[in-house]
Design an enzyme around this catalytic site. Structure first.
Site, mmCIF file in Angstrom:
data_model
loop_
_atom_site.group_PDB
_atom_site.id
_atom_site.type_symbol
_atom_site.label_atom_id
_atom_site.label_comp_id
_atom_site.label_asym_id
_atom_site.label_seq_id
_atom_site.Cartn_x
_atom_site.Cartn_y
_atom_site.Cartn_z
ATOM 1 N N ASN A 84 27.908 59.392 30.247
ATOM 2 C CA ASN A 84 28.440 59.185 31.594
ATOM 3 C C ASN A 84 28.125 60.211 32.612
ATOM 4 O O ASN A 84 27.379 61.219 32.355
ATOM 5 C CB ASN A 84 30.145 58.934 31.671
ATOM 6 C CG ASN A 84 30.575 57.696 32.655
ATOM 7 O OD1 ASN A 84 30.060 57.708 33.677
ATOM 8 N ND2 ASN A 84 31.460 57.057 32.169
ATOM 9 N N HIS A 114 25.636 84.501 24.654
ATOM 10 C CA HIS A 114 25.269 85.881 25.668
ATOM 11 C C HIS A 114 26.343 86.804 25.100
ATOM 12 O O HIS A 114 27.439 86.620 24.377
ATOM 13 C CB HIS A 114 25.767 85.763 27.075
ATOM 14 C CG HIS A 114 25.150 84.488 27.763
ATOM 15 N ND1 HIS A 114 23.716 84.523 28.017
ATOM 16 C CD2 HIS A 114 25.371 83.204 27.868
ATOM 17 C CE1 HIS A 114 23.394 83.568 28.677
ATOM 18 N NE2 HIS A 114 24.314 82.684 28.551
ATOM 19 N N GLY A 141 36.301 62.577 28.079
ATOM 20 C CA GLY A 141 35.744 63.360 29.432
ATOM 21 C C GLY A 141 36.150 64.785 29.488
ATOM 22 O O GLY A 141 37.032 65.261 28.876
ATOM 23 N N ALA A 159 39.562 64.047 25.159
ATOM 24 C CA ALA A 159 39.254 64.531 26.474
ATOM 25 C C ALA A 159 39.806 66.083 26.805
ATOM 26 O O ALA A 159 40.930 66.234 26.389
ATOM 27 C CB ALA A 159 39.717 63.525 27.667
ATOM 28 N N LYS A 179 40.979 71.115 17.443
ATOM 29 C CA LYS A 179 41.339 70.976 16.143
ATOM 30 C C LYS A 179 41.529 69.354 15.703
ATOM 31 O O LYS A 179 41.834 68.671 16.507
ATOM 32 C CB LYS A 179 42.657 71.745 15.883
ATOM 33 C CG LYS A 179 42.603 73.283 16.187
ATOM 34 C CD LYS A 179 43.781 73.908 15.649
ATOM 35 C CE LYS A 179 43.723 75.557 15.994
ATOM 36 N NZ LYS A 179 42.596 76.125 15.630
#
Length: 184
Positions: A84, A114, A141, A159, A179
């Site tokens: 999406n 990093h 999402g 989400a 989890k």
């Protein structure tokens, strides 16, 4: 080894290497073209992505605009893939996504790592770890998937989750950190 070869091997490399910066710029140019196309120009969008991505399993894929990635060539998508809006992939290492995967809006997959030491980080030295996503995976999402993660087959990621470690097959996982809350 070149800095690109080091990057692809998972070794420490210079993120400001001119060859890498040139490739990043070329990818941004391609993505600018892709993201500027009209939604009705579906076939042209697919052709651009087939040229950009490392592997596309079939023509039954959809990646809604806008889409962003660093290089594209390290991304492999399986059959019947759907992503999406606002899908972002930082593909300094391989990102392999299986068949029948659905990606919700605002999902980010990161492979670049990093240092937590500010002096080291400011040197622009980094490394990358691959991400693997199995078959039949639904990622909700606003999920963030961090470097080195493997998500098994038949998984749902809820989400808003931040996936910091591997998720086994046939599970539902949610949260920050993500989890497993249910076995299927």
């Amino acid at each position: 080894m070149t800095e690109k070869e080091k990057m692809l091997a998972g070794e420490i490399y210079s993120a400001v290497d001119p060859e890498l910066l040139d490739e990043l710029m070329m990818t941004r140019e391609v993505l600018y073209e892709y993201n500027s196309l009209r939604p009705s120009e579906n076939q042209q969008m697919k052709e651009i992505l087939k040229g950009l991505l490392g592997h596309v399993a079939d023509d039954e894929f959809i990646i809604n605009q806008p889409f962003r990635c660093d290089y594209g060539k390290q991304i492999s998508i399986g059959k019947r893939f759907f992503a999406n809006f606002n899908f972002t992939v930082l593909d300094e290492a391989r990102v392999t996504i299986g068949d029948d995967c659905f990606i919700g809006p605002n999902v980010s997959i990161y492979t670049a790592c990093h240092s937590t030491d500010p002096v080291e980080r400011n040197s622009r030295q980094e490394w990358a770890k691959p991400v693997r996503i199995g078959n039949n995976v639904w990622i909700g999402g606003s999920v963030t998937i961090l470097p080195g993660v493997t998500i098994g087959d038949n998984v749902t990621i809820g989400a808003g989750s931040v996936v910091v470690g591997d998720i086994p097959s046939s599970t539902v996982a949610v949260g920050n950190p993500c989890k497993v809350i249910k076995n299927l």
